[in-house]
Design a protein around this motif. Structure first.
Motif, PDB file in Angstrom:
ATOM      1  N   LYS A  99      67.855  -5.602  18.487  1.00 27.50           N
ATOM      2  CA  LYS A  99      68.234  -5.322  17.241  1.00 27.50           C
ATOM      3  C   LYS A  99      68.360  -5.823  15.507  1.00 27.50           C
ATOM      4  O   LYS A  99      69.047  -5.275  14.598  1.00 27.50           O
ATOM      5  CB  LYS A  99      69.483  -6.741  17.938  1.00 27.50           C
ATOM      6  CG  LYS A  99      70.797  -6.972  16.610  1.00 27.50           C
ATOM      7  CD  LYS A  99      71.611  -8.067  16.931  1.00 27.50           C
ATOM      8  CE  LYS A  99      72.079  -8.340  17.085  1.00 27.50           C
ATOM      9  NZ  LYS A  99      73.648  -9.595  17.119  1.00 27.50           N
ATOM     10  N   GLU A 100      67.251  -6.305  15.564  1.00 31.15           N
ATOM     11  CA  GLU A 100      66.674  -7.174  13.825  1.00 31.15           C
ATOM     12  C   GLU A 100      65.955  -5.702  13.573  1.00 31.15           C
ATOM     13  O   GLU A 100      66.573  -5.503  12.146  1.00 31.15           O
ATOM     14  CB  GLU A 100      65.894  -8.333  14.087  1.00 31.15           C
ATOM     15  CG  GLU A 100      65.382  -8.139  12.743  1.00 31.15           C
ATOM     16  CD  GLU A 100      63.636  -9.492  12.866  1.00 31.15           C
ATOM     17  OE1 GLU A 100      64.144  -9.541  11.543  1.00 31.15           O
ATOM     18  OE2 GLU A 100      64.297  -9.707  14.010  1.00 31.15           O
ATOM     19  N   ASN A 101      65.441  -4.661  14.415  1.00 31.96           N
ATOM     20  CA  ASN A 101      64.325  -3.727  13.866  1.00 31.96           C
ATOM     21  C   ASN A 101      65.687  -1.988  13.697  1.00 31.96           C
ATOM     22  O   ASN A 101      64.998  -1.391  13.121  1.00 31.96           O
ATOM     23  CB  ASN A 101      63.258  -3.248  14.701  1.00 31.96           C
ATOM     24  CG  ASN A 101      62.562  -4.546  14.138  1.00 31.96           C
ATOM     25  OD1 ASN A 101      61.892  -4.518  12.510  1.00 31.96           O
ATOM     26  ND2 ASN A 101      62.605  -5.097  14.855  1.00 31.96           N
ATOM     27  N   TYR A 102      66.645  -1.908  14.757  1.00 33.33           N
ATOM     28  CA  TYR A 102      66.748  -0.920  14.925  1.00 33.33           C
ATOM     29  C   TYR A 102      68.511  -0.837  14.367  1.00 33.33           C
ATOM     30  O   TYR A 102      69.179   0.029  15.353  1.00 33.33           O
ATOM     31  CB  TYR A 102      66.610  -0.420  16.203  1.00 33.33           C
ATOM     32  CG  TYR A 102      65.262   0.514  15.472  1.00 33.33           C
ATOM     33  CD1 TYR A 102      65.437   1.594  15.203  1.00 33.33           C
ATOM     34  CD2 TYR A 102      64.447  -0.604  16.178  1.00 33.33           C
ATOM     35  CE1 TYR A 102      63.541   2.025  15.325  1.00 33.33           C
ATOM     36  CE2 TYR A 102      62.843   0.009  15.867  1.00 33.33           C
ATOM     37  CZ  TYR A 102      62.832   1.164  15.343  1.00 33.33           C
ATOM     38  OH  TYR A 102      61.225   2.263  14.741  1.00 33.33           O
ATOM     39  N   SER A 103      69.482  -1.641  13.839  1.00 33.81           N
ATOM     40  CA  SER A 103      70.934  -2.108  14.120  1.00 33.81           C
ATOM     41  C   SER A 103      71.330  -1.845  12.868  1.00 33.81           C
ATOM     42  O   SER A 103      72.717  -1.363  12.680  1.00 33.81           O
ATOM     43  CB  SER A 103      71.037  -3.198  15.223  1.00 33.81           C
ATOM     44  OG  SER A 103      71.166  -4.220  14.161  1.00 33.81           O
ATOM     45  N   ASN A 104      70.703  -1.280  12.250  1.00 36.27           N
ATOM     46  CA  ASN A 104      70.861  -1.305  10.940  1.00 36.27           C
ATOM     47  C   ASN A 104      71.003   0.356  10.198  1.00 36.27           C
ATOM     48  O   ASN A 104      70.682   1.022  11.472  1.00 36.27           O
ATOM     49  CB  ASN A 104      70.455  -1.905   9.567  1.00 36.27           C
ATOM     50  CG  ASN A 104      69.177  -1.238   9.764  1.00 36.27           C
ATOM     51  OD1 ASN A 104      68.462  -0.410   9.153  1.00 36.27           O
ATOM     52  ND2 ASN A 104      67.913  -2.356   9.323  1.00 36.27           N
TER      53      ASN A 104
END
Length: 472
Positions: free
Chosen positions: A246-251
């Motif tokens: 989530k931290e690395n690929y949700s933006n």
């Protein structure tokens, strides 16, 4: 003139600049004769158990010419190679020579690297006690399999080595530049996905490997594979794994690098772990608090209803009365906040982030409603940012509301669908109510509407008084 192009001092080169003196110098050197045995002589010593009398240069000569010798001595090829492997088990230098060349053989199948008789008799070496436990031997065994990358990944996982750590470990013992070692990073995630029941250490190892890949094409491909082939049920057991993805690929900047299938699975992952936290909270309340039977039924039905939306939960916030927190707070795995006491009936509250909408679920007490708010900066700041909230303050925000009286599930689903909040794919529809059921619902709904209006008026008076006090 620049110093780096300057000639060295003449004195230091005087002997070399005078050919006669150089010749005189060389004639004074002692004569050294290097005598290397023939392959026949070396292998005869091997067969007679005199390996200790073979020098290192003779071993190199023997290993390098063994293929040629084998072709002329077909009856003794295997026997001599087996004897050399057995001796190598107790001679680390010879062992390293053979294993290095064996790796090269597996790399390109070239007998110039190692005679096939050594390759064919490698199993004899493996049968010797404790040999299989040597790391380089484990690695070499993997090179002979059809799934080399998966096998090397398995070894790395068991030893808790990231790819670079494993390469560092074997750097002086094997030719780490060959394709098998350079490319096995691509099989890290496929290996992890093959685990039927991964544990926390294996998950931690995977995260270290992913971090080591940085934001490279390797990492993007790995995350795509991970999302597609690890079920949300498995992923939801390991919140650090979901938190990392989530931290690395949700933006927006990084999400576009994932496939559409992976993006959908990511939403399911995030939803699953958030729903799991909600379900865990409900279970703890049912187990630890002394509730009336109707309250138990209420909570059980809420949990089942929201399970149909588990793929949609983008975030969740848990708010507990002080008494509930004192009873179960230490057992909840995620952060929770304490509801400010404003005189309302005790109730736990969960706030769900469904993307475009926030859903606020009141667990129990009078009213016991669901409220819906648009996801804007103001509501975001209050519902997910404000440290202290109370039941009345949330009711003061207004929003659309829905009941939990008879047949509420059927109508609540329609209410959510109007805001494009849909249940998980494959969820069965609720049966349409009968006329008799509708009559019963209407009667109960009237009483609920009257009660909720009273609670909302009570909340407005509370908030007005609070705002006046803060204004002072």
């Amino acid at each position: 003139m620049n110093d780096k192009f300057s000639a060295p001092p003449i004195d230091s080169l005087s002997v070399y600049l005078q050919p006669k003196k150089l010749l005189e110098f060389t004639t004074q050197l002692p004569k050294v004769e290097i005598s290397v045995k023939t392959i026949d002589e070396i292998l005869k010593q091997v067969q007679e158990g005199e390996e200790e009398n073979i020098s290192k240069i003779e071993w190199i000569h023997c290993i390098g010419r063994k293929s040629e010798w084998d072709s002329k001595n077909p009856l003794n090829t295997t026997k001599t190679s087996v004897l050399i492997w057995k001796y190598a088990a107790h001679n680390s230098w010879l062992q390293s020579q053979l294993l290095w060349r064996l790796a090269l053989y597996y790399h390109d199948q070239n007998q110039n690297n190692l005679a096939s008789s050594f390759v064919d008799s490698f199993h004899v070496f493996l049968s010797i006690e404790n040999i299989k436990e040597i790391l380089t031997v484990k690695i070499l065994r993997s090179l002979s399999t059809t799934n080399t990358g998966i096998e090397i990944s398995r070894i790395a996982c068991e030893l808790n080595f990231t790819p670079s750590e494993l390469i560092t470990e074997i750097n002086h013992d094997l030719p780490v530049w060959i394709a098998a070692f350079k490319n096995f990073v691509e099989d890290i995630v496929p290996y992890f996905c093959s685990l039927t029941n991964p544990n926390q250490q294996q998950v931690n190892w995977l995260l270290r490997c992913l971090n080591e890949m940085s934001l490279s094409e390797h990492q993007v491909n790995a995350v795509n594979y991970l999302l597609i082939y690890v079920s949300k049920e498995v992923a939801s057991k390991f919140s650090p794994l979901i938190a990392w993805v989530k931290e690395n690929y949700s933006n927006a900047e990084k999400t576009h690098r994932l496939s559409e299938q992976a993006r959908q699975k990511l939403r399911g992952w995030i939803g699953a772990v958030n729903y799991a936290d909600f379900q865990s909270l409900v279970n703890l309340i049912l187990q630890r608090l002394q509730l009336e039977d109707f309250e138990v039924n209420q909570l059980s039905r809420r949990s089942k209803f929201w399970s149909f939306y588990s793929d949609r939960f983008e975030d969740i916030r848990i708010l507990l009365p002080q008494r509930t927190f004192n009873t179960i707070g230490n057992e909840i795995k995620r952060d929770v906040d304490i509801l400010k006491d404003d005189g309302s009936d005790p109730t736990e509250i969960c706030i769900f982030d469904f993307g475009d909408w926030f859903v606020v679920e009141f667990f129990r007490g009078k009213g016991s409603e669901t409220r819906l708010f648009p996801n804007n900066s103001k509501n975001q700041q209050i519902l997910f940012g404000q440290h202290q909230l109370s039941v009345k303050q949330i009711r003061c925000l207004g929003g659309d509301r829905h009941d939990h009286v008879f047949l509420w599930q059927y109508y609540c689903r329609q209410w959510l669908e109007k805001r494009k909040i849909y249940p998980n794919p494959g969820t069965k529809p609720y049966p349409k109510p009968t006329e008799y059921q509708l009559t019963e619902r209407w009667s109960k709904l009237q009483r609920w509407e009257s009660e909720i209006r009273r609670l909302e008026e009570e909340a407005r008076r509370y908030c007005n008084k609070l705002n006046k006090c803060e204004g002072l």
